[in-house]
Design a protein around this motif. Structure first.
Motif, PDB file in Angstrom:
ATOM      1  N   ARG A  73       2.983   6.320 -17.028  1.00 13.07           N
ATOM      2  CA  ARG A  73       1.957   5.418 -16.495  1.00 13.07           C
ATOM      3  C   ARG A  73       2.526   4.202 -15.765  1.00 13.07           C
ATOM      4  NH1 ARG A  73      -1.581   4.832 -21.754  1.00 13.07           N
ATOM      5  NH2 ARG A  73       0.547   4.789 -22.532  1.00 13.07           N
ATOM      6  N   PRO A  74       3.518   3.497 -16.315  1.00  8.40           N
ATOM      7  CA  PRO A  74       4.056   2.354 -15.561  1.00  8.40           C
ATOM      8  C   PRO A  74       4.667   2.737 -14.205  1.00  8.40           C
ATOM      9  CG  PRO A  74       4.615   2.138 -17.868  1.00  8.40           C
ATOM     10  CD  PRO A  74       4.030   3.512 -17.691  1.00  8.40           C
ATOM     11  N   PRO A  75       5.492   3.803 -14.124  1.00  8.33           N
ATOM     12  CA  PRO A  75       6.011   4.166 -12.802  1.00  8.33           C
ATOM     13  C   PRO A  75       4.909   4.616 -11.833  1.00  8.33           C
ATOM     14  CG  PRO A  75       7.321   5.204 -14.509  1.00  8.33           C
ATOM     15  CD  PRO A  75       6.150   4.569 -15.180  1.00  8.33           C
ATOM     16  N   ARG A  76       3.880   5.257 -12.374  1.00  9.35           N
ATOM     17  CA  ARG A  76       2.768   5.678 -11.516  1.00  9.35           C
ATOM     18  C   ARG A  76       2.049   4.442 -10.965  1.00  9.35           C
ATOM     19  NH1 ARG A  76      -1.548   9.492 -14.088  1.00  9.35           N
ATOM     20  NH2 ARG A  76      -3.219   8.180 -13.358  1.00  9.35           N
ATOM     21  N   PHE A  77       1.861   3.430 -11.798  1.00  9.04           N
ATOM     22  CA  PHE A  77       1.278   2.166 -11.344  1.00  9.04           C
ATOM     23  C   PHE A  77       2.169   1.551 -10.263  1.00  9.04           C
ATOM     24  CE2 PHE A  77       0.993  -2.461 -11.582  1.00  9.04           C
ATOM     25  CZ  PHE A  77      -0.369  -2.673 -11.426  1.00  9.04           C
ATOM     26  N   ALA A  78       3.479   1.578 -10.491  1.00  3.30           N
ATOM     27  CA  ALA A  78       4.428   1.017  -9.520  1.00  3.30           C
ATOM     28  C   ALA A  78       4.325   1.745  -8.174  1.00  3.30           C
ATOM     29  CB  ALA A  78       5.858   1.102 -10.066  1.00  3.30           C
ATOM     30  N   GLN A  79       4.110   3.058  -8.209  1.00  3.02           N
ATOM     31  CA  GLN A  79       3.926   3.811  -6.971  1.00  3.02           C
ATOM     32  C   GLN A  79       2.662   3.340  -6.247  1.00  3.02           C
ATOM     33  OE1 GLN A  79       5.920   6.702  -5.643  1.00  3.02           O
ATOM     34  NE2 GLN A  79       7.279   5.397  -6.853  1.00  3.02           N
ATOM     35  N   GLY A  80       1.627   3.038  -7.024  1.00  4.58           N
ATOM     36  CA  GLY A  80       0.395   2.521  -6.430  1.00  4.58           C
ATOM     37  C   GLY A  80       0.596   1.167  -5.781  1.00  4.58           C
ATOM     38  N   VAL A  81       1.371   0.310  -6.433  1.00  3.09           N
ATOM     39  CA  VAL A  81       1.681  -1.004  -5.853  1.00  3.09           C
ATOM     40  C   VAL A  81       2.494  -0.815  -4.574  1.00  3.09           C
ATOM     41  CG1 VAL A  81       2.910  -3.185  -6.210  1.00  3.09           C
ATOM     42  CG2 VAL A  81       1.556  -2.201  -8.063  1.00  3.09           C
ATOM     43  N   GLY A  82       3.466   0.092  -4.619  1.00  6.52           N
ATOM     44  CA  GLY A  82       4.247   0.393  -3.414  1.00  6.52           C
ATOM     45  C   GLY A  82       3.361   0.891  -2.285  1.00  6.52           C
ATOM     46  N   LEU A  83       2.376   1.708  -2.639  1.00  4.62           N
ATOM     47  CA  LEU A  83       1.430   2.209  -1.637  1.00  4.62           C
ATOM     48  C   LEU A  83       0.658   1.060  -0.990  1.00  4.62           C
ATOM     49  CD1 LEU A  83      -0.072   4.503  -0.204  1.00  4.62           C
ATOM     50  CD2 LEU A  83      -1.541   4.684  -2.231  1.00  4.62           C
ATOM     51  N   VAL A  84       0.211   0.114  -1.797  1.00  8.04           N
ATOM     52  CA  VAL A  84      -0.527  -1.042  -1.260  1.00  8.04           C
ATOM     53  C   VAL A  84       0.341  -1.819  -0.270  1.00  8.04           C
ATOM     54  CG1 VAL A  84      -1.539  -3.287  -1.860  1.00  8.04           C
ATOM     55  CG2 VAL A  84      -2.088  -1.256  -3.222  1.00  8.04           C
ATOM     56  N   PHE A  85       1.595  -2.070  -0.636  1.00  6.15           N
ATOM     57  CA  PHE A  85       2.485  -2.804   0.269  1.00  6.15           C
ATOM     58  C   PHE A  85       2.811  -1.994   1.520  1.00  6.15           C
ATOM     59  CE2 PHE A  85       3.127  -5.569  -3.366  1.00  6.15           C
ATOM     60  CZ  PHE A  85       3.203  -6.809  -2.755  1.00  6.15           C
TER      61      PHE A  85
END
Length: 143
Positions: A73-85
């Motif tokens: 879950r944390p790395p998946r969230f991080a991928q989402g943040v990367g997507l936003v940027f």
């Protein structure tokens, strides 16, 4: 779901290289930067869906089982943040807002580099902080 931390770090290394290329090509070959950033945004989106091409590439070449795994879950969230940027950077490039493009891409690059070089996942730590500050609602069973 569990994740192999080695695959996550491998993905961060490739992401670091791609985002660095976006910044370099943005000043040398401006039309290539949005294409590379769009490709990386797609990789981030696939990572959110547990379909990261970088992770699949890692699994194709590394056959050994990990000694330990971690919560996905944390790395998946991080991928989402990367997507936003990445999307913000892409909007900047396509709209001609160069400062937005550079800052958003550089922020994603910094986060990827921290993970690749030091194993520090900024997005993962943000996820954990949010979970601590906003714990899941507890359901109370009436007596």
């Amino acid at each position: 779901m569990r994740a192999d931390p080695r695959a996550l770090r491998f993905s961060a290394i490739i992401t670091t290289v791609v985002l660095a290329l976006v910044l370099v090509t943005g000043s040398v070959w401006p039309s290539a930067a949005p294409v590379l950033l769009a490709a990386q945004a797609l990789v981030f989106a696939l990572g959110v869906a547990h379909r990261s091409p970088y992770g699949m590439l890692y699994k194709a070449f590394v056959k050994s089982a990990p000694k330990e795994t971690e919560d996905a879950r944390p790395p998946r969230f991080a991928q989402g943040v990367g997507l936003v940027f990445a999307v913000a950077g892409l909007v900047g490039y396509l709209a001609g807002i160069t400062p937005l493009a550079l800052v958003a891409t550089a922020a994603a690059l910094l986060a990827a580099f921290l993970n690749a070089a030091f194993g520090f996942c900024l997005g993962c730590e943000t996820y954990l902080l949010i979970r601590r500050l906003l714990p899941a609602a507890k359901l109370e069973v009436p007596e």
